[in-house]
Design an enzyme around this catalytic site. Structure first.
Site, PDB file in Angstrom:
ATOM      1  N   HIS A 202     -22.680  85.028-109.026  1.00  0.00           N
ATOM      2  CA  HIS A 202     -23.047  86.017-108.020  1.00  0.00           C
ATOM      3  C   HIS A 202     -24.193  85.449-107.194  1.00  0.00           C
ATOM      4  CE1 HIS A 202     -23.483  89.941-106.288  1.00  0.00           C
ATOM      5  NE2 HIS A 202     -24.679  90.166-106.803  1.00  0.00           N
TER       6      HIS A 202
ATOM      7  N   CYS B 197     -20.369  88.091-101.848  1.00  0.00           N
ATOM      8  CA  CYS B 197     -21.826  88.011-102.025  1.00  0.00           C
ATOM      9  C   CYS B 197     -22.375  86.700-101.453  1.00  0.00           C
ATOM     10  CB  CYS B 197     -22.210  88.153-103.493  1.00  0.00           C
ATOM     11  SG  CYS B 197     -21.399  86.947-104.568  1.00  0.00           S
TER      12      CYS B 197
END
Length: 368
Positions: free
Chosen positions: A312, A34
């Site tokens: 994330h 990510c």
């Protein structure tokens, strides 16, 4: 993976509100990639950079496996996205991610990586490749190569003349120049040293703003006691005043908020969830002599999570006056007001862990 009802709803909205040629594709995640996907989305919607990369692709389409590098893989990926028949969907950046891992062992593990480190590595690597290519295709008329540029001093030659660095299209998008000024408080001589940058890393404070962070970045610091400055004119250590100013602003201003701080008592890094307001329009009035430079926010890489070693990354992107949210494979349209929810937390402990981490501003004077 089918996007289903959300996909068709998005496609309808995209068809109605966006130009025919634009594409909005989610990127597949290969186990904690990510950090890479969020930066790629921000760069894809950095239009001058994208245009140059697509032009590069057109001129270097046929690449053998031996010639493949990070630049050709990135150009190929951007070309794949821009040439899709549909407006939205999912693309696999597998070749690009494999190349990143091959080039840099830091990104080989499945551990959480830093999006800012990745952005720095990527831009430097692209510059290196373009400079090598320029050397092999004879000396460029713009000057000779100077090696890595990113953040660092502009090196003069031994005879005092300046070696003009090669200006690649990566530099044209992202490079600015800082001036480090030191004024001797005894003889008042000012020593100035220029250095280039691809992004500004700013210290942050609770309940502040980008404007105040930039003001602190350029504030005057007094060098005294053990930190005295050696003045060439006085030929001795003297008290001095030091400050950093932006001498030449970049076309694309990248601001990195230093959200990860090493806490000695804890013996580890801690994430600062401070609320830092980043405006949609930004003026560089505190950090430059010429305060007319105005910028508009077009992308934000957001860190989601309570600590530096896990979490994330997602990105927010402005395209044709609309905001979109990219979370790996998922793409959604969002309201402009939603951007404010990523400023950070006003309280130290908050359930909101989604914080703006890297900001991308485009110069309004360069908009066509």
């Amino acid at each position: 993976m089918v996007m289903g009802a959300t996909g068709s709803k998005l496609e309808k909205a995209l068809g109605e509100q966006f130009p025919e040629g634009e594409r909005y594709f989610g990127l597949e995640n290969f186990g904690n990639t990510c950090y890479c996907n969020s930066v790629l989305q921000a760069l894809y919607f950095c239009v001058p950079f994208r245009d140059q990369l697509l032009e590069y692709y057109e001129n270097n389409k046929i690449v053998t496996e031996a010639e493949e590098n990070l630049l050709t893989c990135l150009a190929d990926l951007f070309s794949q996205i821009s040439s899709q028949k549909k407006k939205t969907g999912i693309i696999s950046p597998r070749r690009f991610v494999q190349r990143v891992k091959k080039e840099n062992e830091l990104f080989r593990s499945y551990m959480h990586q830093d999006a800012h480190e990745f952005l720095n590595f990527l831009l430097n690597e692209l510059v290196d490749i373009l400079e090598k290519e320029s050397k092999t295709t004879k000396a460029s008329p713009e000057g000779s190569s100077s090696g890595k540029i990113a953040n660092g001093p502009i090196n003069p030659l031994a005879n005092g003349a300046r070696k003009e660095p090669l200006v690649t299209w990566v530099h044209k998008s992202f490079q600015g120049i800082l001036t480090n000024e030191t004024k001797c408080l005894c003889c008042e001589t000012v020593t100035a040293r220029d250095e280039t940058f691809f992004d500004l890393s700013l210290d942050i404070e609770q309940n502040s703003s980008i404007t105040s962070c930039l003001k602190n970045f350029s504030s005057t610091e007094t060098l005294m006691a053990d930190d005295k400055f050696f003045c060439d004119k006085c030929r001795s250590l003297q008290e001095a005043q030091k400050r950093m100013k932006i001498k030449k602003p970049p076309n694309v201003l990248v601001i990195h908020l230093k959200r990860f701080k090493y806490i000695e008592q804890l013996g580890r890094y801690k994430k600062l969830s401070y609320r830092v307001v980043f405006p949609l329009e930004l003026k560089l009035s505190n950090t430059m002599e010429d305060s007319d430079t105005e910028y508009s926010l077009f992308a934000v890489v957001v860190h989601v999570g309570s600590g530096p070693n896990h979490g994330h990354y997602v990105s927010l992107v402005k395209s044709h006056n609309h905001w979109l949210f990219f979370d790996d494979e998922n793409v959604e349209m969002i309201d402009e007001a939603t951007v404010q929810t990523f400023f950070g937390s006003a309280q130290e402990y908050s359930s909101n862990t989604d914080h703006g981490y890297i900001l991308f501003y485009e110069s309004l004077s360069n908009r066509s």
